[in-house]
Structure formats: structure tokens, C-alpha cells
Design a protein around this motif. Structure first.
Motif, PDB file in Angstrom:
ATOM      1  N   UNK A  88       1.296  -1.342   0.461  1.00  0.00           N
ATOM      2  CA  UNK A  88      -0.126   0.156   0.021  1.00  0.00           C
ATOM      3  C   UNK A  88       0.867   0.777   0.204  1.00  0.00           C
ATOM      4  N   UNK A  89       0.595   2.138  -0.251  1.00  0.00           N
ATOM      5  CA  UNK A  89       0.902   3.355  -0.610  1.00  0.00           C
ATOM      6  C   UNK A  89       0.974   4.839  -1.026  1.00  0.00           C
ATOM      7  N   UNK A  90       1.454   5.522  -0.961  1.00  0.00           N
ATOM      8  CA  UNK A  90       0.574   6.504  -1.772  1.00  0.00           C
ATOM      9  C   UNK A  90       1.917   7.600  -2.093  1.00  0.00           C
ATOM     10  N   UNK A  91       1.621   8.505  -2.620  1.00  0.00           N
ATOM     11  CA  UNK A  91       3.160   9.364  -3.846  1.00  0.00           C
ATOM     12  C   UNK A  91       2.103  10.664  -4.007  1.00  0.00           C
ATOM     13  N   UNK A 111       8.009  10.891  -5.120  1.00  0.00           N
ATOM     14  CA  UNK A 111       8.722  10.323  -4.189  1.00  0.00           C
ATOM     15  C   UNK A 111       7.589  10.074  -3.035  1.00  0.00           C
ATOM     16  N   UNK A 112       7.135   8.855  -3.204  1.00  0.00           N
ATOM     17  CA  UNK A 112       6.085   9.090  -2.077  1.00  0.00           C
ATOM     18  C   UNK A 112       6.489   7.478  -0.947  1.00  0.00           C
ATOM     19  N   UNK A 113       6.014   7.119   0.197  1.00  0.00           N
ATOM     20  CA  UNK A 113       6.092   5.990   0.641  1.00  0.00           C
ATOM     21  C   UNK A 113       5.321   4.755   0.422  1.00  0.00           C
ATOM     22  N   UNK A 114       5.309   3.295   0.957  1.00  0.00           N
ATOM     23  CA  UNK A 114       4.927   2.638   1.170  1.00  0.00           C
ATOM     24  C   UNK A 114       5.178   1.462   2.123  1.00  0.00           C
ATOM     25  N   UNK A 115       4.157   1.334   2.221  1.00  0.00           N
ATOM     26  CA  UNK A 115       4.131  -0.717   3.226  1.00  0.00           C
ATOM     27  C   UNK A 115       4.106  -2.340   3.023  1.00  0.00           C
ATOM     28  N   UNK A 116       5.121  -2.747   3.408  1.00  0.00           N
ATOM     29  CA  UNK A 116       4.682  -4.345   2.716  1.00  0.00           C
ATOM     30  C   UNK A 116       4.136  -4.407   3.917  1.00  0.00           C
ATOM     31  N   UNK A 117       2.751  -5.832   3.563  1.00  0.00           N
ATOM     32  CA  UNK A 117       2.328  -6.739   4.654  1.00  0.00           C
ATOM     33  C   UNK A 117       3.608  -7.925   5.670  1.00  0.00           C
ATOM     34  N   UNK A 118       4.363  -8.064   4.234  1.00  0.00           N
ATOM     35  CA  UNK A 118       5.998  -8.788   5.347  1.00  0.00           C
ATOM     36  C   UNK A 118       7.488  -8.241   4.491  1.00  0.00           C
ATOM     37  N   UNK A 119       7.901  -8.689   5.537  1.00  0.00           N
ATOM     38  CA  UNK A 119       8.903  -7.712   4.720  1.00  0.00           C
ATOM     39  C   UNK A 119       9.355  -8.753   3.170  1.00  0.00           C
ATOM     40  N   UNK A 133      10.876   3.638   0.612  1.00  0.00           N
ATOM     41  CA  UNK A 133      10.456   4.809  -0.199  1.00  0.00           C
ATOM     42  C   UNK A 133      10.098   4.165  -1.290  1.00  0.00           C
ATOM     43  N   UNK A 134       9.110   4.932  -2.319  1.00  0.00           N
ATOM     44  CA  UNK A 134       8.319   4.549  -3.551  1.00  0.00           C
ATOM     45  C   UNK A 134       8.343   5.468  -4.541  1.00  0.00           C
ATOM     46  N   UNK A 135       9.654   5.210  -5.284  1.00  0.00           N
ATOM     47  CA  UNK A 135      10.626   6.358  -6.622  1.00  0.00           C
ATOM     48  C   UNK A 135       9.461   6.350  -7.649  1.00  0.00           C
ATOM     49  N   UNK A 136       8.790   7.597  -8.443  1.00  0.00           N
ATOM     50  CA  UNK A 136       8.187   7.072  -9.810  1.00  0.00           C
ATOM     51  C   UNK A 136       8.278   7.969 -10.900  1.00  0.00           C
ATOM     52  N   UNK A 137       8.352   7.498 -12.125  1.00  0.00           N
ATOM     53  CA  UNK A 137       8.958   8.498 -13.025  1.00  0.00           C
ATOM     54  C   UNK A 137       8.471   7.986 -13.910  1.00  0.00           C
TER      55      UNK A 137
END
Length: 181
Positions: A88-91, A111-119, A133-137
């Protein structure tokens, strides 16, 4: 002074025309892609929501939207490793329209943040954190009778920016389709 006032008025009218032609609207998007790593260790599918802000920069050529997304990663897991991961993420995404805002072509990034349910652990690759971090271009084009659709090609990189080791990151090449509502 009068020439300057006329030039400013024409600039405002020009940006107003852009806003009417390619007005950023709420949209739902889907993305799908694969890892750009040589071993092709993972693929991804994403469902997202883009919520534009009313702020425009540089005469309407640059706009900003919050992208909220839910994604799934499918990796080549070794025995005993998890194969599927939810993200899940927001950018905050900044979009630039070419030709002083009159072109249907655009570039965007954020550039935003994301979270994985497991490592995340696939093959020999292991993230050290669930938060990343979640970088998008990307580059894309708006189309449709009311400019309600868009198609884009994006590169997305997910990692913790070296805050904790190991930090191998994962980079995806994704195709995005969006529909405004």
C-alpha cells in the motif's frame, strides 16, 4: 506597461485554455509490470486512485496529484519463502504538460512512502524493512473525447533509501491506464 499587462492577460488566458483542455480530474488507474532486474525476480499489479490538487504552477503546465495505491507483488520465491506480497502506498505526483501546457503528452514523477504486509524476500533478495520509499517517473498521453483517459509508461523503484541494511531495492517497469471520473 500596457504591453506587459496584455502579455500577462494572454498568459492567463493561455493557461486557462490549458486548464479547460487537460484539466486534472480524479481518476482510477491500473498498472502492471515486471522487475527490470536481469533475473526478472518479480512482477506487480496495482490499483490506484489519483486525487489532483487545485494548485497549478508555471501557468498551468505543472500540476500535482496524490496517488494512493494498493499493489501486489509476485516473485520467484525459493522453497519456504513467501511468493505474494501486498503493498500500500501514497505518492505526491507532479505532472508537466509539454508545449506550454497545450500538449496531451506529459511527464510526471514523485517520491512517496509504501508499506509491505510482510518483509519482502524473493530469491537472494531480501528487504530489511516493510516501510519503504516509492519513487515514480513516467511519461504518458491523455486521450479520449473528453480527455478522460490516459496511457503511460512508468519506472517505479522501491527501497528504504539505505536507512537499514540490506537495501537491495526493486525496480519495476510498468504500463498504466487511467480513466478520469
Amino acid at each position: 506597461m500596457r504591453t506587459l499587462a496584455v502579455a500577462v492577460a494572454l498568459g492567463v488566458l493561455g493557461s486557462s485554455a490549458w486548464a479547460q483542455q487537460f484539466e486534472a480530474r480524479r481518476s482510477i488507474y491500473v498498472e502492471a509490470g515486471g522487475s527490470v532486474e536481469s533475473n526478472g525476480s518479480a512482477s506487480t499489479a496495482v490499483l490506484g486512485l489519483s486525487l489532483p490538487m487545485q494548485q497549478r504552477l508555471w501557468g498551468g503546465r505543472i500540476g500535482m496529484a496524490w496517488n494512493f495505491y494498493l499493489g501486489g507483488w509476485d516473485g520467484d520465491a525459493r522453497e519456504g519463502q513467501r511468493k505474494y506480497y501486498a503493498q500500500i502506498g501514497v505518492v505526491p505526483m507532479f505532472r508537466y504538460h509539454f508545449d506550454d501546457g497545450s500538449s496531451p503528452w506529459f511527464m510526471e514523477g514523485g517520491i512517496g512512502a509504501s508499506y509491505m504486509h510482510k518483509t519482502y524476500q524473493v530469491g537472494g533478495k531480501r528487504f530489511s524493512t516493510r516501510w519503504n520509499f516509492s519513487d515514480h517517473l513516467g511519461v504518458g498521453r491523455v486521450f479520449g473525447a473528453q480527455h478522460e483517459q490516459e496511457l503511460g509508461l512508468y519506472v517505479k523503484h522501491v527501497s528504504n533509501a539505505g536507512l537499514k541494511k540490506p537495501n537491495p531495492g526493486e525496480t519495476f517497469l510498468e504500463l498504466r491506464y487511467a480513466h478520469a471520473f
